[in-house]
Design a protein around this motif. Structure first.
Motif, PDB file in Angstrom:
ATOM      1  N   TYR A 142      40.162  33.150  29.296  1.00  0.00           N
ATOM      2  CA  TYR A 142      39.649  34.267  29.909  1.00  0.00           C
ATOM      3  C   TYR A 142      39.120  35.435  28.846  1.00  0.00           C
ATOM      4  N   GLU A 143      38.094  36.122  28.838  1.00  0.00           N
ATOM      5  CA  GLU A 143      37.667  36.956  28.116  1.00  0.00           C
ATOM      6  C   GLU A 143      38.052  38.440  28.926  1.00  0.00           C
ATOM      7  N   ASN A 144      37.910  38.371  30.164  1.00  0.00           N
ATOM      8  CA  ASN A 144      37.951  39.566  30.805  1.00  0.00           C
ATOM      9  C   ASN A 144      39.471  39.925  31.148  1.00  0.00           C
ATOM     10  N   ALA A 145      39.781  40.931  30.690  1.00  0.00           N
ATOM     11  CA  ALA A 145      41.307  41.279  30.911  1.00  0.00           C
ATOM     12  C   ALA A 145      41.745  41.506  32.280  1.00  0.00           C
ATOM     13  N   THR A 146      40.994  42.015  33.039  1.00  0.00           N
ATOM     14  CA  THR A 146      41.586  41.906  34.568  1.00  0.00           C
ATOM     15  C   THR A 146      41.516  40.666  35.046  1.00  0.00           C
ATOM     16  N   THR A 147      40.710  39.732  34.854  1.00  0.00           N
ATOM     17  CA  THR A 147      40.816  38.385  35.538  1.00  0.00           C
ATOM     18  C   THR A 147      42.276  37.821  34.905  1.00  0.00           C
ATOM     19  N   ALA A 148      42.195  37.797  33.507  1.00  0.00           N
ATOM     20  CA  ALA A 148      43.495  37.242  33.042  1.00  0.00           C
ATOM     21  C   ALA A 148      44.869  37.710  33.604  1.00  0.00           C
ATOM     22  N   LYS A 149      44.905  39.044  33.819  1.00  0.00           N
ATOM     23  CA  LYS A 149      45.941  39.653  34.474  1.00  0.00           C
ATOM     24  C   LYS A 149      45.947  39.039  35.718  1.00  0.00           C
ATOM     25  N   LYS A 333      43.315  50.503  32.765  1.00  0.00           N
ATOM     26  CA  LYS A 333      44.141  50.253  34.083  1.00  0.00           C
ATOM     27  C   LYS A 333      44.685  51.427  34.856  1.00  0.00           C
ATOM     28  N   GLY A 334      45.354  52.071  34.016  1.00  0.00           N
ATOM     29  CA  GLY A 334      46.000  53.195  34.567  1.00  0.00           C
ATOM     30  C   GLY A 334      45.061  54.333  35.227  1.00  0.00           C
ATOM     31  N   LYS A 335      43.887  54.422  34.502  1.00  0.00           N
ATOM     32  CA  LYS A 335      42.916  55.279  35.381  1.00  0.00           C
ATOM     33  C   LYS A 335      42.526  54.943  36.391  1.00  0.00           C
ATOM     34  N   THR A 336      42.022  53.540  36.554  1.00  0.00           N
ATOM     35  CA  THR A 336      41.813  52.995  37.880  1.00  0.00           C
ATOM     36  C   THR A 336      42.724  53.168  38.907  1.00  0.00           C
ATOM     37  N   ASP A 337      44.067  52.856  38.406  1.00  0.00           N
ATOM     38  CA  ASP A 337      45.044  53.021  39.659  1.00  0.00           C
ATOM     39  C   ASP A 337      45.135  54.655  39.989  1.00  0.00           C
ATOM     40  N   PHE A 338      45.027  55.490  39.104  1.00  0.00           N
ATOM     41  CA  PHE A 338      45.047  56.816  39.154  1.00  0.00           C
ATOM     42  C   PHE A 338      44.025  57.431  40.646  1.00  0.00           C
ATOM     43  N   ILE A 339      42.651  56.743  40.185  1.00  0.00           N
ATOM     44  CA  ILE A 339      41.812  57.193  41.131  1.00  0.00           C
ATOM     45  C   ILE A 339      42.048  56.199  42.577  1.00  0.00           C
ATOM     46  N   THR A 340      42.382  54.976  42.203  1.00  0.00           N
ATOM     47  CA  THR A 340      42.382  54.340  43.700  1.00  0.00           C
ATOM     48  C   THR A 340      43.493  54.836  44.555  1.00  0.00           C
TER      49      THR A 340
END
Length: 416
Positions: A142-149, A333-340
């Protein structure tokens, strides 16, 4: 009274090493609350030195109880793999080069726990943790960090059901499936990650090529159906926006407005920098450089209703990000969680909207608006970042023009 050094306690003028045992691993470690052992000295400086190997050994035991490979495990399993692949054997001793090297390592370890751990894994008395090769698999696949996680999380969840690679077979996979409580779609996605991981293990000769326990696994009908996300109505959009403003959340407000006029993912929005606002073919655009998919790397013309907001955000930015001042120590990732999380609190607690309405539903909303306005699907796909499945548009086309996308995005309106 001076504070004792970390992991040390003084009892009857003698120092003891101690380490608390986390609740989740106590059943595997004799149900004790802590490790504790006398260091046989009154001298604190001597105690600190003597405590270090004990603490390291105890921490390693905790890691192993959780199924996390330690340095000793790693070395032993790698050597075992080398031994199995080597054909050069000394006829007099029946030992390979890897066997001799393993013997040297074993003799260098402390007698007792360390040596026992090493030989348990080297000889195969203890199986290989199922998630042992996950990091190299993710790096390779995987290259995409979100998919890998996401892949790693699902492999870790399966490891809790099936601790070792040797235990992974069709019956154990079926037991895992039958005990699942997640939706059928989510379990299916997890099974796909596990299937890909197993194929990687086969390619690297970790497991046999004869069977793959994750193929031909039919998911039971008892698994619940995942609820589809629903687009927001115009009234809901305006209601939610009003509540966001009442809560005085400018970062969420900016992300929400960008989302309803672009259909961009939240991770894409928080990754935007002021440098990503560019004029392309005489049209002001967002340049999405980081996305979950290849199709997500795109340019989106800035809607007329966003131009004033974007100018204000660029002028106010103090960290080069378009939406500044999102306080987090976990990066994007933290910014995404903050908004979500803030969005979820508002739409659940204050707007009382159903679970089918989430931030990602704003992508559904924009797609619905484009379809209702008669925008061709290939243009809509280029705006929201979806793959085009037709041969002509998906494989051979260079994509729609900036002007076509601008004319389309202007049709997204939400009443007053």
């Amino acid at each position: 009274m001076s504070k004792s050094p970390k992991h040390l306690i003084l009892r009857n003028f003698t120092w003891y090493a101690r380490l608390g045992i986390p609740i989740d691993v106590r059943p595997k470690l004799g149900r004790k609350r802590e490790f504790i052992q006398s260091l046989g000295t009154k001298d604190q400086s001597v105690a600190i030195i003597k405590a270090k190997p004990l603490i390291a050994e105890w921490q390693n035991a905790i890691h192993m109880a959780r199924g996390n490979p330690s340095a000793i495990e790693t070395t032993a399993i790698r050597l075992r793999k080398d031994t199995e692949s080597q054909s050069r054997i000394n006829p007099e001793t029946g030992m390979s080069d890897a066997d001799y090297y393993a013997e040297e390592i074993g003799e260098s370890l402390d007698v007792g726990f360390e040596q026992e751990t090493f030989y348990d894994y080297y000889t195969g008395r203890k199986g290989t943790p199922f998630n042992f090769f996950v990091e190299e698999f993710l790096s390779y696949s995987y290259e995409n960090a979100t998919t890998a996680k996401d892949a790693k999380r699902n492999i870790e969840l399966f490891t809790a059901h099936c601790p070792t690679i040797e235990d992974a077979n069709y019956p154990s996979v079926m037991r895992w499936v039958q005990n699942e409580t997640r939706s059928k779609a989510t379990v299916g996605k997890c099974k796909n990650y596990l299937n890909k991981y197993w194929r990687y293990l086969q390619r690297t000769s970790v497991v046999s090529n004869d069977t793959n326990p994750f193929t031909n696994v039919e998911l039971p009908k008892s698994l619940r159906k995942k609820e589809d996300r629903e687009p927001f109505t115009d009234d809901e959009i305006q209601f939610v926006h009003t509540k966001i403003k009442e809560n005085n959340q400018p970062e969420l407000d900016a992300a929400f407005q960008i989302a309803i006029y672009t259909g961009a993912r939240i991770s894409e929005i928080v990754s935007l920098t002021t440098d990503d606002i560019q004029d392309i073919d005489h049209v002001s655009c967002f340049v999405i450089r980081e996305s979950k998919t290849k199709a997500g790397i795109r340019t989106i013309p800035i809607h007329d209703n966003l131009k004033e907001l974007v100018s204000q955000l660029c002028a106010a930015s103090n960290d080069n990000y378009l939406i500044s001042n999102i306080k987090t120590t976990s990066g994007k990732k933290g910014k995404t969680d903050f908004i979500t999380k803030r969005f979820q609190r508002i739409i659940r607690n204050q707007c009382q909207l159903p679970a089918t309405k989430v931030f990602h539903s704003l992508r559904n909303t924009v797609s619905t608006k484009l379809e209702a306005a008669g925008v061709p699907e290939n243009i809509a796909a280029d705006i929201v970042g979806h793959n085009k499945r037709t041969m002509t548009y998906g494989l051979y086309s260079g994509g729609t023009s900036t002007q076509q996308k601008y004319d389309a995005i202007r049709k997204v309106q939400y009443g007053k």
